[in-house]
Design a protein around this motif. Structure first.
Motif, PDB file in Angstrom:
ATOM      1  N   UNK A 149       6.885 -25.198  44.398  1.00  0.00           N
ATOM      2  CA  UNK A 149       8.311 -25.358  44.665  1.00  0.00           C
ATOM      3  C   UNK A 149       8.596 -24.903  46.089  1.00  0.00           C
ATOM      4  N   UNK A 150       9.520 -25.591  46.754  1.00  0.00           N
ATOM      5  CA  UNK A 150       9.910 -25.199  48.109  1.00  0.00           C
ATOM      6  C   UNK A 150      11.231 -24.436  48.077  1.00  0.00           C
ATOM      7  N   UNK A 151      11.522 -23.754  49.169  1.00  0.00           N
ATOM      8  CA  UNK A 151      12.787 -23.020  49.263  1.00  0.00           C
ATOM      9  C   UNK A 151      13.980 -23.971  49.236  1.00  0.00           C
ATOM     10  N   UNK A 152      13.764 -25.241  49.589  1.00  0.00           N
ATOM     11  CA  UNK A 152      14.845 -26.230  49.611  1.00  0.00           C
ATOM     12  C   UNK A 152      15.246 -26.694  48.215  1.00  0.00           C
ATOM     13  N   UNK A 153      14.519 -26.261  47.185  1.00  0.00           N
ATOM     14  CA  UNK A 153      14.841 -26.681  45.819  1.00  0.00           C
ATOM     15  C   UNK A 153      15.589 -25.613  45.027  1.00  0.00           C
ATOM     16  N   UNK A 154      15.678 -24.410  45.569  1.00  0.00           N
ATOM     17  CA  UNK A 154      16.348 -23.308  44.864  1.00  0.00           C
ATOM     18  C   UNK A 154      17.858 -23.464  45.006  1.00  0.00           C
ATOM     19  N   UNK A 155      18.545 -23.565  43.864  1.00  0.00           N
ATOM     20  CA  UNK A 155      19.998 -23.750  43.887  1.00  0.00           C
ATOM     21  C   UNK A 155      20.764 -22.687  43.112  1.00  0.00           C
ATOM     22  N   UNK A 156      20.060 -21.937  42.257  1.00  0.00           N
ATOM     23  CA  UNK A 156      20.720 -20.928  41.423  1.00  0.00           C
ATOM     24  C   UNK A 156      19.882 -19.649  41.442  1.00  0.00           C
ATOM     25  N   UNK A 157      20.564 -18.510  41.556  1.00  0.00           N
ATOM     26  CA  UNK A 157      19.890 -17.208  41.555  1.00  0.00           C
ATOM     27  C   UNK A 157      20.577 -16.279  40.567  1.00  0.00           C
ATOM     28  N   UNK A 158      19.766 -15.554  39.794  1.00  0.00           N
ATOM     29  CA  UNK A 158      20.271 -14.398  39.043  1.00  0.00           C
ATOM     30  C   UNK A 158      19.779 -13.160  39.768  1.00  0.00           C
ATOM     31  N   UNK A 159      20.705 -12.321  40.196  1.00  0.00           N
ATOM     32  CA  UNK A 159      20.401 -11.133  40.992  1.00  0.00           C
ATOM     33  C   UNK A 159      20.726  -9.877  40.200  1.00  0.00           C
ATOM     34  N   UNK A 160      19.739  -9.015  40.067  1.00  0.00           N
ATOM     35  CA  UNK A 160      19.960  -7.713  39.431  1.00  0.00           C
ATOM     36  C   UNK A 160      19.078  -6.685  40.124  1.00  0.00           C
ATOM     37  N   UNK A 161      19.701  -5.731  40.776  1.00  0.00           N
ATOM     38  CA  UNK A 161      18.947  -4.691  41.453  1.00  0.00           C
ATOM     39  C   UNK A 161      19.797  -3.432  41.519  1.00  0.00           C
ATOM     40  N   UNK A 162      19.217  -2.364  42.029  1.00  0.00           N
ATOM     41  CA  UNK A 162      19.914  -1.078  42.096  1.00  0.00           C
ATOM     42  C   UNK A 162      19.300  -0.241  43.206  1.00  0.00           C
ATOM     43  N   UNK A 163      19.999   0.820  43.568  1.00  0.00           N
ATOM     44  CA  UNK A 163      19.455   1.785  44.515  1.00  0.00           C
ATOM     45  C   UNK A 163      18.504   2.722  43.778  1.00  0.00           C
ATOM     46  N   UNK A 164      17.463   3.157  44.451  1.00  0.00           N
ATOM     47  CA  UNK A 164      16.502   4.074  43.839  1.00  0.00           C
ATOM     48  C   UNK A 164      16.758   5.501  44.326  1.00  0.00           C
ATOM     49  N   UNK A 165      16.783   6.435  43.393  1.00  0.00           N
ATOM     50  CA  UNK A 165      16.886   7.863  43.717  1.00  0.00           C
ATOM     51  C   UNK A 165      18.068   8.154  44.636  1.00  0.00           C
ATOM     52  N   UNK A 166      19.209   7.580  44.325  1.00  0.00           N
ATOM     53  CA  UNK A 166      20.383   7.791  45.169  1.00  0.00           C
ATOM     54  C   UNK A 166      21.135   9.034  44.708  1.00  0.00           C
ATOM     55  N   UNK A 167      21.409   9.945  45.633  1.00  0.00           N
ATOM     56  CA  UNK A 167      22.048  11.212  45.281  1.00  0.00           C
ATOM     57  C   UNK A 167      23.520  11.266  45.664  1.00  0.00           C
ATOM     58  N   UNK A 168      24.044  10.177  46.201  1.00  0.00           N
ATOM     59  CA  UNK A 168      25.457  10.166  46.567  1.00  0.00           C
ATOM     60  C   UNK A 168      26.319  10.140  45.308  1.00  0.00           C
ATOM     61  N   UNK A 169      27.501  10.672  45.422  1.00  0.00           N
ATOM     62  CA  UNK A 169      28.437  10.583  44.317  1.00  0.00           C
ATOM     63  C   UNK A 169      29.240   9.302  44.399  1.00  0.00           C
ATOM     64  N   UNK A 170      30.056   9.086  43.381  1.00  0.00           N
ATOM     65  CA  UNK A 170      30.934   7.923  43.352  1.00  0.00           C
ATOM     66  C   UNK A 170      32.190   8.220  44.173  1.00  0.00           C
ATOM     67  N   UNK A 171      32.688   7.288  44.986  1.00  0.00           N
ATOM     68  CA  UNK A 171      32.294   5.878  45.049  1.00  0.00           C
ATOM     69  C   UNK A 171      31.254   5.550  46.120  1.00  0.00           C
ATOM     70  N   UNK A 172      30.757   6.576  46.843  1.00  0.00           N
ATOM     71  CA  UNK A 172      29.846   6.294  47.961  1.00  0.00           C
ATOM     72  C   UNK A 172      28.607   5.532  47.499  1.00  0.00           C
TER      73      UNK A 172
END
Length: 277
Positions: A117-140
């Protein structure tokens, strides 16, 4: 996601504490989804081409999406031209994915090449990610994740010239975590990053923000064993011993939520199902 305020910030997945998108924004997504079509490797319409959907994200996204592919492929109504590729990767935190020339994108290219498959065929993405080991409080912490997700969406639009739709999900429950890797309330708070990312797209519909269309995928969080209104709970057995990574049972639960979401999504009906549906 509840409509009540959280630490002074409005709840709801979308603006004004609502869990459904503004009508005009939803219609824009439906109209764009209607342009999704089978493409050849040059990105041109072809009856023998593919509609390609990929996952982008971390290990839990990979576990769920691989199960989702199996579920979807058993549905006789699924569009025969739809090819789903798991391009998420173990250990891929949001900050790594936000590096446009980093190792993560080499991994994505390899997965596409493996499937011819080429990059020109990608039309839909499901994105799920997060920050790792983040020590900031909310909302930062949520604001940083919002900015990182914004960067990732920008990379997606650059790397995949035919990209139309990006569905984003936040974390599942983190209350069983045995480490500082996205415990509660950080897992819950990650939803605000997605909410704010989508709100800024809704509020700024200029040409450079209208494509790809960015919207919520399935909302995955539930408060442990306390049932949501739809009955969803997260049990200890849904996770590996570290309490962070989903077990086979948990990945299947998440995949089922993903599958049910695309069965009902108003934009997905234009490309997820066979044309006669």
């Amino acid at each position: 996601m509840g409509s009540a305020e959280y630490l002074g910030f409005a709840g709801g997945l979308y603006p004004s504490g609502k869990n459904s998108p503004p009508s005009a924004y939803e219609q824009a997504g439906i109209a764009l989804a209607a342009t999704v079509q089978a493409l050849d490797t040059d990105g041109k319409q072809s009856t023998s081409g593919k509609i390609v959907m990929i996952s982008i994200g971390m290990s839990n996204a990979s576990h769920a999406f691989s199960q989702f592919i199996r579920l979807a492929d058993t549905d006789p109504h699924k569009n025969s031209r739809l090819l789903m590729i798991d391009a998420a990767r173990n250990g891929a935190a949001a900050t790594e994915i936000a590096l446009p020339f980093g190792d993560y994108w080499i991994h994505v290219d390899c997965e596409l090449q493996r499937c011819e498959i080429s990059t020109a065929q990608v039309q839909v993405v499901w994105l799920k990610t997060a920050l790792a080991h983040d020590s900031r409080g909310f909302p930062e912490n949520a604001r940083l994740l919002q900015r990182t997700l914004r960067s990732i969406v920008g990379i997606l639009g650059t790397k995949f010239p035919q990209l139309k739709l990006v569905y984003v999900s936040s974390r599942t429950y983190g209350g069983y975590s045995e480490s500082d890797l996205s415990p509660e309330p950080i897992a819950y708070e990650s939803a605000f990053a997605v909410k704010w990312l989508i709100e800024e797209r809704i509020n700024n519909s200029s040409a450079n923000r209208s494509i790809p269309w960015v919207s919520w995928g399935p909302y995955l969080w539930a408060d442990g064993l306390t049932p949501r209104s739809d009955g969803v709970v997260w049990e200890r057995g849904d996770f590996e011993p570290d309490g962070v990574h989903t077990s086979a049972q948990g990945a299947l639960k998440e995949a089922t939520m993903l599958f049910e979401f695309f069965q009902k999504d108003t934009a997905a009906k234009h490309w997820f199902f066979s044309p006669m549906m």
